[in-house]
Design a protein around this motif. Structure first.
Motif, short mmCIF file in Angstrom:
data_model
loop_
_atom_site.label_atom_id
_atom_site.label_comp_id
_atom_site.label_asym_id
_atom_site.label_seq_id
_atom_site.Cartn_x
_atom_site.Cartn_y
_atom_site.Cartn_z
N HIS A 1 -0.12 14.65 36.15
CA HIS A 1 0.20 14.25 35.04
C HIS A 1 1.31 15.95 35.09
O HIS A 1 2.52 15.73 34.95
CB HIS A 1 -0.63 13.75 33.62
CG HIS A 1 -1.11 14.53 33.26
ND1 HIS A 1 -2.87 14.43 33.44
CD2 HIS A 1 -1.23 15.19 31.96
CE1 HIS A 1 -3.08 15.69 32.77
NE2 HIS A 1 -2.01 15.80 31.79
N LYS A 2 0.31 16.62 35.17
CA LYS A 2 1.08 18.37 35.05
C LYS A 2 1.88 18.41 35.90
O LYS A 2 3.21 18.80 35.38
CB LYS A 2 -0.14 18.68 34.74
CG LYS A 2 -1.02 18.92 33.36
CD LYS A 2 -1.69 19.91 33.28
CE LYS A 2 -2.77 19.71 32.05
NZ LYS A 2 -3.55 20.79 31.68
N ARG B 1 5.61 15.90 35.84
CA ARG B 1 6.17 16.95 34.45
C ARG B 1 6.90 18.40 35.21
O ARG B 1 7.94 18.54 35.13
CB ARG B 1 4.96 17.33 33.60
CG ARG B 1 5.13 15.58 32.93
CD ARG B 1 4.06 16.49 31.34
NE ARG B 1 5.10 16.69 30.84
CZ ARG B 1 5.15 17.36 29.99
NH1 ARG B 1 2.76 16.84 29.71
NH2 ARG B 1 5.18 18.38 28.95
N GLN C 1 13.87 16.24 36.40
CA GLN C 1 12.97 16.93 35.12
C GLN C 1 14.11 15.81 34.03
O GLN C 1 13.45 15.78 32.95
CB GLN C 1 14.34 17.98 35.47
CG GLN C 1 14.64 19.02 34.31
CD GLN C 1 14.80 20.24 33.73
OE1 GLN C 1 15.86 20.04 35.24
NE2 GLN C 1 15.33 20.82 32.90
N ALA D 1 11.22 13.11 33.18
CA ALA D 1 9.99 14.59 32.07
C ALA D 1 10.09 14.76 30.56
O ALA D 1 9.72 14.83 29.61
CB ALA D 1 9.64 15.57 32.81
N ARG D 2 11.75 14.50 30.18
CA ARG D 2 12.08 15.34 28.87
C ARG D 2 12.21 13.63 28.15
O ARG D 2 11.79 13.18 27.67
CB ARG D 2 14.28 15.15 29.38
CG ARG D 2 13.62 17.26 29.85
CD ARG D 2 14.71 17.95 30.12
NE ARG D 2 15.40 18.83 30.43
CZ ARG D 2 16.24 19.57 30.30
NH1 ARG D 2 17.51 19.13 30.44
NH2 ARG D 2 16.54 20.95 31.12
N TRP E 1 10.19 11.01 28.94
CA TRP E 1 8.85 11.36 28.68
C TRP E 1 8.73 11.79 27.49
O TRP E 1 7.21 11.54 26.36
CB TRP E 1 7.65 11.35 30.02
CG TRP E 1 5.97 11.26 29.71
CD1 TRP E 1 5.56 12.20 29.60
CD2 TRP E 1 6.02 10.08 29.77
NE1 TRP E 1 4.34 11.79 29.09
CE2 TRP E 1 4.07 10.06 29.48
CE3 TRP E 1 6.32 8.57 28.94
CZ2 TRP E 1 3.69 9.36 28.91
CZ3 TRP E 1 4.93 7.47 28.72
CH2 TRP E 1 3.37 8.14 28.86
N ASP E 2 8.57 12.95 27.79
CA ASP E 2 8.44 14.00 25.97
C ASP E 2 8.74 13.07 24.80
O ASP E 2 8.50 13.70 23.78
CB ASP E 2 8.66 15.23 26.01
CG ASP E 2 7.97 15.60 27.28
OD1 ASP E 2 6.89 15.43 27.74
OD2 ASP E 2 8.21 16.90 27.89
N ASP E 3 10.09 13.11 24.91
CA ASP E 3 11.00 12.17 23.78
C ASP E 3 10.37 11.22 23.17
O ASP E 3 10.09 10.96 22.02
CB ASP E 3 13.12 12.38 24.16
CG ASP E 3 12.87 13.13 24.70
OD1 ASP E 3 12.82 14.80 24.11
OD2 ASP E 3 13.98 13.35 25.18
N TRP E 4 10.21 10.24 23.86
CA TRP E 4 9.18 8.86 23.69
C TRP E 4 7.70 9.55 22.78
O TRP E 4 7.56 8.83 22.50
CB TRP E 4 8.79 8.02 25.65
CG TRP E 4 8.57 7.17 25.18
CD1 TRP E 4 8.98 5.53 24.63
CD2 TRP E 4 7.03 6.40 24.62
NE1 TRP E 4 8.11 4.48 24.39
CE2 TRP E 4 6.35 5.01 24.34
CE3 TRP E 4 5.67 7.05 24.19
CZ2 TRP E 4 5.77 4.64 24.35
CZ3 TRP E 4 4.64 6.62 24.51
CH2 TRP E 4 4.39 5.58 24.63
N LYS E 5 7.01 10.07 23.95
CA LYS E 5 5.69 10.12 22.93
C LYS E 5 6.09 11.78 21.44
O LYS E 5 5.37 10.58 20.97
CB LYS E 5 4.94 11.63 23.74
CG LYS E 5 4.33 10.81 25.37
CD LYS E 5 3.50 12.49 25.88
CE LYS E 5 4.11 13.03 26.38
NZ LYS E 5 2.74 13.85 26.47
N ASP E 6 7.50 12.22 21.86
CA ASP E 6 7.70 12.49 20.03
C ASP E 6 7.40 11.75 19.28
O ASP E 6 7.67 11.48 18.20
CB ASP E 6 8.95 12.99 20.08
CG ASP E 6 8.59 15.11 20.49
OD1 ASP E 6 6.91 14.85 21.15
OD2 ASP E 6 9.64 15.06 21.28
#
Length: 406
Positions: free
Chosen positions: A356-357, A360, A380, A383-384, A386-391
């Motif tokens: 997963h790293k 990303r 990119q 990945a962004r 995905w980060d917003d969804w996890k937040d």
């Protein structure tokens, strides 16, 4: 290997050796040299017990330690082995055997180990045949109860040992726990007292038999001295020998009396499989047979035709019958646990990996190559996102319905 002299042996060692000889002589026939050797060892035990002063007339059975209880059986073992000695003067052998058996019974009576009903029946004068029959039945019941109790103690001790070994393999041993011993003093005392009770029942029966044999041999000897028919005496002796041998065989069969063993559990069978005492395909010899309810005339003859099977299945229970045995269920559970462990190992390997790293992180552009710029921008952006969804969706947010105050 140098053989030790009897004078150099300890009392517990001599007693165990003579006890093994007595057990072998009770289960099967042994040669006369072994029987005489066992008698010599038991006589040495009596001599050492007298020198050491292990027992006192002022003591009771409750005051005697557990380690000394087994020496109560020395005169009983000596009396039984003496009776098995083959000599020309059989009457002297019978008398010597009776002396040791009476010594054993008197000592147990002083220690209050003989049941009250046995003492009352032996002291009563003019017993009828009904009283003698009732006495023998009560004695036989006590003997069967003692044999069952000894077997239960032996099985309980074996199960406890197997459970201890299984727990030692499945859990780590803390510091100092390996030196702890099982507190089985009460169980050992109970086993020896039960053994003495069993020996008392056998001693009473053997003493009665030896008295009858002595009376018969004395009568035959008197007839021979008076010049009566010798053929009659030989036939009576042969008949008495056959009765004695049959009595010993029946005694050995009663000593091997066993009750049905308790059903084995799944955990015990699994431990047997792990330690190599049983095979997985063996099912510990417990085969599951489906039950058939119906008329006894049809079930007993194993119906083969479809009509007979339907007739035999007329009466069925209201509940569902088991589809597998306990051992099969245990093996199925073991298979499920093995698959579950393998799946956990794979999940841990995937969790510790870095796939997963790698997805990303944007790949480094190669000099002079502009064809992958659009792919890099798309990765990119993904990945962004995905980060917003996890937040917006923190870990465990979907389990709020399971919490009482969520």
């Amino acid at each position: 290997m140098v053989e030790l002299n009897m004078e150099e042996m300890s009392l517990p060692f001599i007693f165990e050796q003579s006890r093994k000889i007595h057990q072998a002589a009770s289960d099967s026939s042994v040669d006369q040299d072994t029987v005489r050797k066992g008698c010599e060892q038991l006589q040495k035990c009596e001599e050492m017990i007298g020198k050491l002063g292990l027992f006192s007339t002022n003591e009771t059975k409750d005051e005697i330690s557990t380690t000394k209880l087994k020496y109560f059986l020395v005169p009983y073992y000596l009396g039984e082995l003496t009776e098995k000695i083959t000599e020309e003067d059989r009457i002297q052998v019978l008398k010597a055997s009776q002396v040791k058996l009476k010594e054993f019974l008197s000592f147990c009576e002083a220690m209050e180990l003989i049941p009250k009903e046995e003492l009352e029946s032996s002291q009563a004068m003019g017993n009828t045949f009904a009283d003698q029959r009732a006495k023998k039945i009560a004695r036989f019941k006590r003997q069967r109860a003692a044999e069952s109790k000894l077997l239960e103690i032996r099985e309980r001790k074996e199960r406890r040992g197997r459970s201890t070994r299984a727990s030692a393999l499945s859990s780590p041993v803390e510091a100092g726990e390996e030196d702890m011993e099982d507190d089985d003093g009460e169980e050992e005392r109970e086993a020896w007292l039960t053994t003495i009770s069993l020996a008392l029942c056998k001693a009473f029966d053997l003493l009665e038999m030896l008295k009858k044999e002595e009376e018969m041999l004395s009568a035959i000897k008197e007839r021979q001295s008076q010049g009566e028919d010798d053929e009659l005496s030989h036939s009576a002796l042969d008949e008495r020998t056959k009765k004695a041998e049959a009595w010993h065989r029946n005694g050995a069969a009663r000593a091997r009396y066993t009750k049905p063993a308790a059903p084995i559990t799944c955990a015990t069978f699994a431990q047997d499989v792990l330690e190599g005492r049983a095979n997985v395909s063996q099912f510990h010899e417990h085969k599951h047979q489906p039950m058939i309810f119906g008329p006894a005339s049809l079930v007993a003859k194993n119906p083969t035709s479809e009509r007979e099977k339907l007739a035999a299945q007329v009466f069925q229970p209201h509940h569902r019958l088991p589809t597998m045995s306990i051992e099969e269920a245990g093996l199925k559970e073991m298979e499920i646990m093995n698959n579950w462990q393998e799946m956990n190992v794979k999940l841990m390997e995937e969790a510790n990996s870095s796939w997963h790293k790698d997805n990303r992180l944007p790949s480094r552009p190669v000099e002079g190559d502009d064809s992958d710029d659009e792919d890099d921008d798309a990765a990119q952006d993904k990945a962004r996102a995905w980060d917003d969804w996890k937040d917006d969706n923190p870990r465990g947010a979907g389990n709020k319905k399971l919490t009482p105050c969520g």
